[in-house]
Design a protein around this motif. Structure first.
Motif, PDB file in Angstrom:
ATOM      1  N   ARG A  77     -52.910  74.914 -22.877  1.00 60.46           N
ATOM      2  CA  ARG A  77     -52.243  75.679 -21.812  1.00 60.46           C
ATOM      3  C   ARG A  77     -51.993  77.127 -22.237  1.00 60.46           C
ATOM      4  O   ARG A  77     -52.220  78.049 -21.455  1.00 60.46           O
ATOM      5  CB  ARG A  77     -50.925  75.015 -21.440  1.00 60.46           C
ATOM      6  CG  ARG A  77     -51.100  73.755 -20.637  1.00 60.46           C
ATOM      7  CD  ARG A  77     -49.781  73.105 -20.321  1.00 60.46           C
ATOM      8  NE  ARG A  77     -49.959  71.948 -19.462  1.00 60.46           N
ATOM      9  CZ  ARG A  77     -49.037  71.040 -19.274  1.00 60.46           C
ATOM     10  NH1 ARG A  77     -47.864  71.136 -19.885  1.00 60.46           N
ATOM     11  NH2 ARG A  77     -49.258  70.012 -18.482  1.00 60.46           N
ATOM     12  N   ASN A  80     -55.178  79.050 -22.196  1.00 57.96           N
ATOM     13  CA  ASN A  80     -55.549  79.354 -20.822  1.00 57.96           C
ATOM     14  C   ASN A  80     -54.721  80.513 -20.281  1.00 57.96           C
ATOM     15  O   ASN A  80     -55.262  81.426 -19.656  1.00 57.96           O
ATOM     16  CB  ASN A  80     -55.390  78.108 -19.950  1.00 57.96           C
ATOM     17  CG  ASN A  80     -55.903  78.325 -18.551  1.00 57.96           C
ATOM     18  OD1 ASN A  80     -57.014  78.796 -18.365  1.00 57.96           O
ATOM     19  ND2 ASN A  80     -55.089  77.981 -17.569  1.00 57.96           N
ATOM     20  N   THR A  85     -60.373  81.249 -22.027  1.00 61.52           N
ATOM     21  CA  THR A  85     -60.849  80.090 -21.286  1.00 61.52           C
ATOM     22  C   THR A  85     -61.699  79.154 -22.128  1.00 61.52           C
ATOM     23  O   THR A  85     -61.496  77.936 -22.092  1.00 61.52           O
ATOM     24  CB  THR A  85     -61.638  80.549 -20.044  1.00 61.52           C
ATOM     25  OG1 THR A  85     -60.818  81.461 -19.306  1.00 61.52           O
ATOM     26  CG2 THR A  85     -62.009  79.381 -19.166  1.00 61.52           C
ATOM     27  N   SER A  88     -59.627  77.334 -24.594  1.00 64.42           N
ATOM     28  CA  SER A  88     -58.778  76.399 -23.864  1.00 64.42           C
ATOM     29  C   SER A  88     -59.563  75.151 -23.475  1.00 64.42           C
ATOM     30  O   SER A  88     -59.094  74.021 -23.651  1.00 64.42           O
ATOM     31  CB  SER A  88     -58.217  77.088 -22.617  1.00 64.42           C
ATOM     32  OG  SER A  88     -57.468  76.183 -21.842  1.00 64.42           O
TER      33      SER A  88
END
Length: 102
Positions: A77, A80, A85, A88
């Motif tokens: 999390r 992100n 990205t 993550s």
């Protein structure tokens, strides 16, 4: 997420309080587990606005404790939220593989 963060902040303002040393001692020796100490460090780093430091702390923990699903989720999390990205997604996939192994 912002809505839940605000609700959490309000709940903490109304209900949370710091324990006294006497209360902690009454519960045991007052020492923190390594995981609790890690959580404390991550919380402090986030409060200071040092998300990169918090991510690094969680990354170290997860690398040493690969089966800690909660820490994996927190790390995914945070990555992100930081716009990382690909990193993550790797951590989410690691978490899904871990949960599939159970």
């Amino acid at each position: 997420y912002a809505r839940f963060a605000e609700e959490d902040r309000r709940w903490r303002a109304e209900h949370a309080r710091e324990y006294t040393i006497a209360e902690i001692r009454a519960r045991g020796d007052g020492s923190r587990t390594p995981r609790q100490a890690m959580q404390d460090r991550v919380f402090t780093l986030v409060q200071r606005g040092d998300r990169a430091g918090a991510i690094a702390e969680l990354d170290r923990w997860v690398n040493a404790h690969a089966t800690d699903a909660d820490a994996l989720l927190w790390l995914a999390r945070m990555l992100n939220e930081a716009g990382r990205t690909e990193a993550s997604l790797r951590r989410y996939r690691q978490l899904m593989a871990l949960q599939g192994a159970r």
